[in-house]
Design an enzyme around this catalytic site. Structure first.
Site, PDB file in Angstrom:
ATOM      1  CG  HIS A   1       8.448  -7.975  -3.254  1.00 13.85           C
ATOM      2  ND1 HIS A   1       8.693  -8.676  -4.411  1.00 13.85           N
ATOM      3  CD2 HIS A   1       7.115  -7.736  -3.253  1.00 13.85           C
ATOM      4  CE1 HIS A   1       7.563  -8.852  -5.072  1.00 13.85           C
ATOM      5  NE2 HIS A   1       6.583  -8.292  -4.383  1.00 13.85           N
ATOM      6  CD  GLU A   2       5.437  -6.267  -0.155  1.00 14.07           C
ATOM      7  OE1 GLU A   2       4.716  -5.627  -0.953  1.00 14.07           O
ATOM      8  OE2 GLU A   2       5.501  -7.507  -0.181  1.00 14.07           O
TER       9      GLU A   2
ATOM     10  CG  ASN B   1      -1.465  -1.300   1.581  1.00 21.45           C
ATOM     11  OD1 ASN B   1      -2.225  -1.831   0.784  1.00 21.45           O
ATOM     12  ND2 ASN B   1      -1.091  -1.873   2.703  1.00 21.45           N
TER      13      ASN B   1
ATOM     14  CD  GLU C   1       3.101  -8.681  -7.042  1.00 22.48           C
ATOM     15  OE1 GLU C   1       4.269  -8.782  -6.619  1.00 22.48           O
ATOM     16  OE2 GLU C   1       2.236  -7.984  -6.465  1.00 22.48           O
TER      17      GLU C   1
END
Ligand code: B3K
Ligand code: ZN
Length: 899
Positions: A304-305, A272, A327
């Site tokens: 990654h986030e 988010n 992704e």
């Protein structure tokens, strides 16, 4: 009873949204019994819509609608209808208008953990893929991007922390003991990136200075009392910020970057915008509660986030079919980060191991799909190893084919063209093609064709002509995916892939040979990238003075199964001399697999125990490998990887024909036992030599030493001798870190000895208050090779330490058992299948996403013998017969039964 796979949605049916939503102003009032959500949206007709007269139909799920107002006028009952989870307006709509809805939701009853839900310390959200519609009415699709303003209201003492995306702009007290906070996100974003939190949490705050001199306020929020477990995640975040600046020139664009950890979460973490929500497992770490692999996993997930902020948030997906756009690319980025931060070779080996253990079986099973599927029933089922891990391999191939600097130019062009937009995989490939000048038209087949291609390679040496001829044939048999398209009468085409084969040639003395392809004037280096585009292709190398051993697919340059008839001596040669760390490891795995395949056959014919299938030369190769640990130049982490035999799951993939889980287990254990017996002295010596005295640190040197030491321990433990038990007990007693404790506990859990229970009891007693450590306690029991594992796992389902509502517990115990312990899951009496089905049925309504992940354990059921197939089929039908079976589980089970 449901008899078929649920209704599918097709990529070919995509149309632009009829309306756009420019602004969203949410007012969220949280009370004990429910939460009231008032949403004010600024909408307008989409000029790109197919139908300029289209009516407005908003998505909503489990919402109790209180009112709808259009430009300030409350709509009467007949002016809208609620049907099938949708709110349809039946009034004439102006070009642009404000729509206000007020709804009630019940987050305390939200067991799906999708939307807004309650966990121990407060309320959290998860909106990807379609959770936002469980908070309020919306056009809940990624190509509708809006600017959000959010005001949260809650009890001040119970939920002192109120967060949403972007910047905090105002806050205050209100009513009796309540407070509020307002957040504004300056960036447009799709609804799946929305987040809010109302909870009681502790926070670690640190600032990061970007390369252009801006300050980013970073914060990691965790359960009260866990602040001492946040430092590693915070450090990982800062390392990621720096790395993205250096490698891709990408800087953090917000003033605040928050990570919030929650114990109840369906997956690892969620990107988010500016407010990542993480599973505690991917944040919390201290030496005594987390293992080396936990520390590394945290690095990778945090990275990654964070990387998603550009590849996902700034440029997002047009629709969910494009999921791999964000992704695959982001996994590739976190893999590169991992290779730069830790050992490049070990990281690549581990990433390929994951691909082979999870994605290759997916390609071979009933859920096979290309990285961009053409249809789905439930999108949550497609957050798959194919979309993620194979998706990353596809990006890696572009990187290899066009080269590092063209790839960077392609990324720059991608952001230049698409920043702030929702785009497709074609857009990404076009940016790469345009920036590099390489034609990637054929390459796009990787996005549309399912299955793991088989690359058949043959080498021929002509000593007289000093010529080495290498020929390649691509094979790509139809998978369950194409069979389904065919059955549905849908058109599809298949053809040869465009793929890179990175190779070198190794001479008999271990030296790399210079490479000159026919037609070239002179040799160009000792490593080349060969581009394959045809079904059959031949490459001729000139001036090859001696018969070489080809080192093919270095660094695993393409996600294929390589079929090359290596002699065992050639593999031993590559194991010793290949300059590519991955290829040395790969040669060892290939050799072990060849031997084990013979062992599996021997076990099936009752000749396994005699061990005639294990060549003495293999034992010697492993002896040499172990001896190399004494060399101060050696990398113990690589030696540990090389000593680790292919898993039972990976071996099952290598078997042609019927899979016999008992023979696979028997052969693998026998090989381990034989190596342990033959190399006992060397194993013990290496184990002792690697004992560390320095305080724990998750740095590469210590991690490698512990990995090799614990691999040796694992070999030694298999014998269950008094000596081995003493070693395990000593390590359990002396360990000052979780890596060593859990390694010893796992090895002991495999043994049917009285010490096992005592050790398990003591471990639980010590760690019962650390949820993530209790997960490890469940996990070692689920993965145990001991004979009674099936019944133990069954009784653990009723243990107070287990909680079926907590995804981490279900994954640690049930998923580990079903997917990581094939011999017991596929027990001949069907008890493993029954256990999985019981759990799936218990979870299906409460949490369909988790239930569906367990349901995937049945993917390979057709590969087993008739008796096992019949037992599995009984359970599959039992699951399918459930009334109101979720779309998630329905799709997985339906496809399994169709297989
Ligand atoms: N994008 C999320 C995954 C969401 C899964 C929804 N079922 C985490 C990630 O890939 O970073
Ligand atoms: Zn991701």
């Amino acid at each position: 009873m449901r008899t078929e796979t649920p209704q599918a949605i097709y990529l070919k049916d995509y149309t632009p949204p009829p309306f756009l939503i420019d602004t969203v102003d949410l007012d969220v009032a949280i009370f004990d019994e429910n939460t009231r959500v008032r949403s004010r949206m600024g909408l307008r007709r989409n000029p790109a819509a197919a139908d300029p007269q289209a009516s407005l139909c908003l998505d909503g799920e489990d919402l109790v609608l209180e009112s709808v107002a259009l430009d300030g006028r409350i709509l009467a009952a007949g002016e809208y209808v609620l049907c099938g989870g949708r709110l349809l307006l039946r009034v004439e709509l102006p070009e642009a208008f404000m729509l206000e809805t007020v709804s009630l939701i019940e987050p305390d009853k939200n067991t799906q953990l999708s939307g807004f839900y309650r966990s121990k310390d407060g309320y959290f959200t998860q909106c990807e893929a379609e959770g936002f519609r469980r908070i309020t009415w919306f056009l809940d699709r990624p190509d509708v991007m809006a600017k959000y303003t959010v005001t949260l209201h809650a009890d001040k003492a119970k939920f002192p922390v109120l967060l949403s995306n972007g910047n905090p702009v105002a806050s205050g007290s209100e009513g009796v003991g309540r407070h509020w906070a307002k957040w504004v996100d300056p960036f447009r974003k799709p609804s799946y990136l929305f987040a809010m939190v109302a909870a009681k949490l502790d926070v670690l705050r640190e600032d990061y200075q970007t390369r252009s001199g801006r300050t980013v306020h970073c914060a990691v929020f965790v359960e009260p009392g866990k602040l001492d477990q946040c430092a590693h995640a915070m450090a990982a975040l800062k390392k990621s910020m720096k790395w993205d600046e250096v490698v891709f020139g990408l800087e953090m664009d917000l003033d605040h970057y928050m990570i919030v950890a929650v114990g109840d979460f369906n997956m690892g973490a969620m990107e988010n915008k500016g407010l990542n929500i993480f599973n505690t497992k991917c944040v919390l770490a201290s030496p005594d509660t987390a293992t080396d692999s936990d520390f590394q996993h945290i690095d990778r997930v945090v990275a990654h986030e964070y990387f998603h902020n550009w590849t996902g948030d700034r440029v997002t997906c047009r629709d969910w079919f494009q999921l791999s756009l964000k992704e695959g690319l982001t996994v590739f980025r976190d893999q590169q980060f991992g290779m730069d931060m830790h050992s490049a070779g070990v990281t690549r080996i581990q990433d390929v191991r994951t691909l082979r253990a999870a994605q290759f079986p997916e390609d071979a099973g009933p859920m096979a799909h290309p990285i961009r599927p053409a249809s789905y029933a439930e999108i949550n089922n497609f957050y798959s190893a194919t979309v993620y891990e194979k998706g990353a391999e596809v990006i890696r191939m572009i990187h290899t084919l066009i080269g590092k600097s063209a790839f960077r130019a392609g990324m720059d062009l991608y952001f230049k063209r698409h920043d702030g937009h929702a785009v497709t995989c074609e857009d990404f490939v076009s940016a790469m093609a345009d920036a590099s000048g390489v034609d990637l038209t054929q390459f796009k087949r990787w996005y549309n064709q399912a299955g793991t291609p088989r690359l058949v390679a043959r080498g021929e040496y002509d000593a007289a002509a000093r010529r080495f001829t290498l020929s390649f044939t691509q094979q790509y048999p139809a998978t369950a995916y194409e069979r389904r398209l065919e059955a549905e009468g849908r058109k599809f085409s298949r053809g040869a892939y465009h793929l890179p084969v990175v190779l070198g040639l190794i001479g008999p003395d271990g030296a790399e040979l210079p490479l000159r392809l026919a037609g070239e004037d002179k040799a160009v280096g000792t490593q080349r990238v060969l581009e394959l585009r045809e079904d059959e292709q031949t490459f001729v190398f000139e001036d090859v003075a001696v018969q070489p051993v080809p080192s093919l697919l270095r660094g695993f340059s393409a996600p294929v199964i390589l079929d090359y008839p290596y002699a065992e001596a050639e593999l031993t040669h590559l194991m010793a001399h290949d300059t590519d760390a991955f290829s040395r490891w790969e040669a060892g795995q290939r050799l072990a697999t060849q031997i084990l395949l013979r062992g599996i056959e021997a076990f099936q014919t009752g000749k396994g125990e005699a061990l005639g299938w294990i060549p003495a030369s293999y034992v010697e190769a492993i002896r040499t490998l172990l001896a190399s640990a004494a060399d101060p130049e050696s990398d113990p982490a690589l030696i540990a990887e090389a000593l680790t035999l292919p898993s039972e799951v990976v071996l099952a993939e290598a078997v042609s024909g019927v899979v016999d889980p008992d023979a696979i287990h028997g052969a693998r254990e026998a090989l381990i036992g034989h190596l342990a017996a033959q190399l006992k002295g060397e194993l013990l010596m290496t184990y002792q030599a690697l004992k560390l005295s320095a305080p724990y640190s998750p740095d590469a040197a210590q991690v490698g030493a512990r990995a090799l030491r614990n691999t040796c321990l694992d070999y030694l433990a298999g014998s269950a001798t008094v000596e081995a038990l003493a070693l395990l007990k000593a390590q359990l007693d002396e360990a000052d870190n979780m890596t060593d404790s859990v390694a010893a506990l796992a090895a002991l859990a495999n043994l049917d000895v009285p010490e096992r229970q005592a050790a398990l009891d003591a471990f639980l007693e010590r760690w019962k208050h650390e949820a993530l450590v209790v997960d490890k306690w469940l996990n070692v029991q689920a993965l145990s090779s001991a004979a009674d594992t099936g019944s133990r796992v069954r009784s653990l389902l009723d243990h107070p330490a287990f909680d079926i509502r907590n995804p981490n517990k279900v994954y640690a115990l049930v998923r580990a058992f079903c997917r990581g312990n094939p011999r017991h899951f596929h027990a001949a009496d069907g008890s493993g299948y029954a256990l999985a089905a019981d759990v799936i049925l218990l979870l299906d309504s409460a949490n369909p996403q988790v239930a569906s992940r367990i349901a995937r354990s049945f993917d390979a059921w057709r590969r087993f013998d008739a008796a096992r197939q019949s037992l599995a089929r009984t359970q599959l039908l039992r699951i399918q017969a459930k009334t109101d079976l979720s779309r998630d589980v329905g799709e997985v089970i339906g496809r399994a039964l169709e297989a």
